[in-house]
Design a protein around this motif. Structure first.
Motif: not given
Length: 121
Positions: A12-17, A51-53
């Motif tokens: 979950d990139a949105e959550r982690l960002a 970076g988050i992937v």
């Protein structure tokens, strides 16, 4: 001199960002693609980049949730050096739509290392 960028893999990139934005005041610097389901989010925290992937197959807290992205002058030539030094090349380098050529490799311990070549310079 190469630039090293830590990249976190997450389902979950949105959550982690949002976590890094909320907790550390990170600023979003990029998003790929610009619209739709996100693949990559670039953040800046102070003078550092993160970076988050989005990787749906990865489980939170798994040991391979991070990788290194190292900018090199020639991704193909550097990939040859990876194998010569005991690492592993996961496949041929590919040109990405955001202007990089990327070779996916692993160091001798299995840590993912992306070799990134800027095609826009």
């Amino acid at each position: 001199m190469p630039t090293v960028q830590p990249i976190l893999l997450t389902p979950d990139a949105e959550r982690l960002a949002a976590f890094y934005i909320q907790v550390f005041g990170a600023k979003q610097t990029s998003r790929e693609p610009a619209e739709g389901a996100v693949f990559y989010i670039g953040l800046q925290i102070g003078d550092s980049e993160l970076g988050i992937v989005a990787e749906t197959a990865i489980e939170p807290h798994s040991p391979t949730r991070a990788l290194l992205s190292i900018e090199v002058a020639d991704a193909d030539a550097t990939a040859v050096k990876v194998e010569a030094a005991g690492g592993k090349v996961m496949g041929p380098a590919n040109d990405m739509p955001w202007g990089q050529r990327v070779a996916h490799t692993q160091d001798p311990d299995g840590t993912p290392v992306n070799l990134t070549q800027n095609l826009l310079k």
